[in-house]
Design an enzyme around this catalytic site. Structure first.
Site, PDB file in Angstrom:
ATOM      1  CE  LYS A   1      -3.835  -2.442   2.185  1.00 60.50           C
ATOM      2  NZ  LYS A   1      -4.640  -2.739   3.386  1.00 60.50           N
TER       3      LYS A   1
ATOM      4  CD  GLN B   1      -3.438  -4.440   6.446  1.00 60.27           C
ATOM      5  OE1 GLN B   1      -3.596  -3.358   5.907  1.00 60.27           O
ATOM      6  NE2 GLN B   1      -3.861  -5.556   5.897  1.00 60.27           N
TER       7      GLN B   1
ATOM      8  CG  ASP C   1      -9.433  -0.141   5.191  1.00 61.90           C
ATOM      9  OD1 ASP C   1      -9.135  -0.568   4.059  1.00 61.90           O
ATOM     10  OD2 ASP C   1      -8.721  -0.311   6.197  1.00 61.90           O
TER      11      ASP C   1
HETATM   12  N1  GUN Z   1      -6.821  -6.952   6.289  1.00 57.85           N
HETATM   13  C1  GUN Z   1      -7.171  -7.667   5.200  1.00 57.85           C
HETATM   14  N2  GUN Z   1      -7.719  -6.865   4.252  1.00 57.85           N
HETATM   15  C2  GUN Z   1      -7.711  -5.615   4.775  1.00 57.85           C
HETATM   16  C3  GUN Z   1      -8.140  -4.349   4.270  1.00 57.85           C
HETATM   17  O1  GUN Z   1      -8.667  -4.208   3.153  1.00 57.85           O
HETATM   18  N3  GUN Z   1      -7.946  -3.289   5.109  1.00 57.85           N
HETATM   19  C4  GUN Z   1      -7.382  -3.414   6.344  1.00 57.85           C
HETATM   20  N4  GUN Z   1      -7.262  -2.315   7.100  1.00 57.85           N
HETATM   21  N5  GUN Z   1      -6.994  -4.573   6.848  1.00 57.85           N
HETATM   22  C5  GUN Z   1      -7.151  -5.670   6.052  1.00 57.85           C
END
Ligand code: GUN
Length: 292
Positions: free
Chosen positions: A52, A96, A119
């Site tokens: 990311k 995350q 998100d």
């Molecule tokens: N863990 C797995 N997929 C995601 C996501 O799209 N966002 C976040 N913050 N954590 C995750």
């Protein structure tokens, strides 16, 4: 069979975003800025967060990565969230997941300002999604919609079966596919671990979205000819055929089902890269502040 190429499509989207960022900056606006909080040393989470941050760099965003120790208290984590909530330079914040078991994920999710929740996990944004109001859609479901749209996969009036009811993928996906929108307008069945006669249901699917996290769970006998399959799973298994000693498997037995499919996403290179592209899109949207 047509491959739904998430790698190429996500690169197209990133190029489009980069053009917009350059225009914003040329007109005197600040660069969009995404912050990520990573707790602990989970290998998969490290990989995702690093990807990311790298993607931010690629499109010209600023990024901030806050790393916290596995033993951080919930209170300390909430203080970090609050700092970013009040930092007017930062447009989007993601924490995350998963978080260590001593931390209440829902409490942390709800502490993020809905206006910075790129998100799309905050209850306010989930509510807006359900009501078909403008909001940040959760990135993985949004990436799937984008793939279906860009490859012009017809969804209206189709039977869509979703396997898995997670907050991040299965549940929002089922809602989005049923909405009066394009892509959408499907008749949706959401299946999960208590579902009886799963095969009878999956065989009715025109569109099958699989997000349960079990490698090669869906096999050719479970689907009909002409199906579109979206494979969200990504499981790392040992392999003596790769240099790294590992390979990635989806939730679908790709080789077994591919000849029955009209469209299918590969793993890797399908849904995964789309998630990051849509996170960037949400962050750009937030920086333009035209949602709230
Ligand atoms: N863990 C797995 N997929 C995601 C996501 O799209 N966002 C976040 N913050 N954590 C995750």
């Amino acid at each position: 069979m047509i491959l739904l190429d998430g790698k190429k499509t996500s690169n197209d989207i990133k190029d489009e975003i980069a053009v917009e960022v350059a225009q914003l900056v040329a007109s005197g606006s600040k660069k969009p800025h995404l912050a990520a909080i990573l707790v602990g040393k989970d290998g998969a989470s490290e990989t995702y967060v690093n990807a990311k941050v790298k993607a931010c760099l690629k499109v010209g965003f600023n990024s901030t990565l806050v790393r916290l120790d596995t033993n951080v208290t919930q209170e300390q984590l909430l203080v970090e969230v609050e700092k970013i909530n009040f930092n007017s330079d930062i447009d989007g914040l993601i924490v995350q997941l998963p978080l260590p078991s001593h931390i209440d994920e829902m409490k942390v999710t709800q502490a993020i300002l809905p206006t910075k929740d790129v998100d799309g996990f905050h209850p306010t944004n989930i509510g807006k999604m359900v009501l078909n109001l403008p909001t940040y859609l959760p990135a993985t479901p949004a990436g799937i919609l984008e793939l279906l749209a860009r490859y012009k996969v017809e969804t209206s009036g189709k039977n869509c079966v979703v396997i898995g009811r997670s907050n991040i993928v299965g549940s929002p996906m089922s809602i989005l596919m049923a909405r009066n929108a394009n892509p959408g307008n499907c008749t949706v069945t959401l299946t999960h671990s208590r579902t009886k006669n799963l095969i009878e249901i999956t065989k009715t699917a025109d569109i099958l979205i699989v997000a349960l996290g079990k490698a090669e769970f869906v096999t050719a006998n479970m689907v009909k000819e002409g199906v579109t399959i979206i494979d969200v799973g990504i499981t790392r298994v040992k392999s003596n055929k790769t240099k790294s000693g590992w390979k990635l498997l989806g939730d679908v037995d790709f080789k077994g089902v591919k000849n029955k499919c009209n469209f299918i996403t590969p793993v890797p290179g399908g849904v995964g890269p789309m998630t990051i592209a849509m996170l960037l899109k949400n962050t750009l949207l937030s920086s333009k502040s035209n949602l709230y």
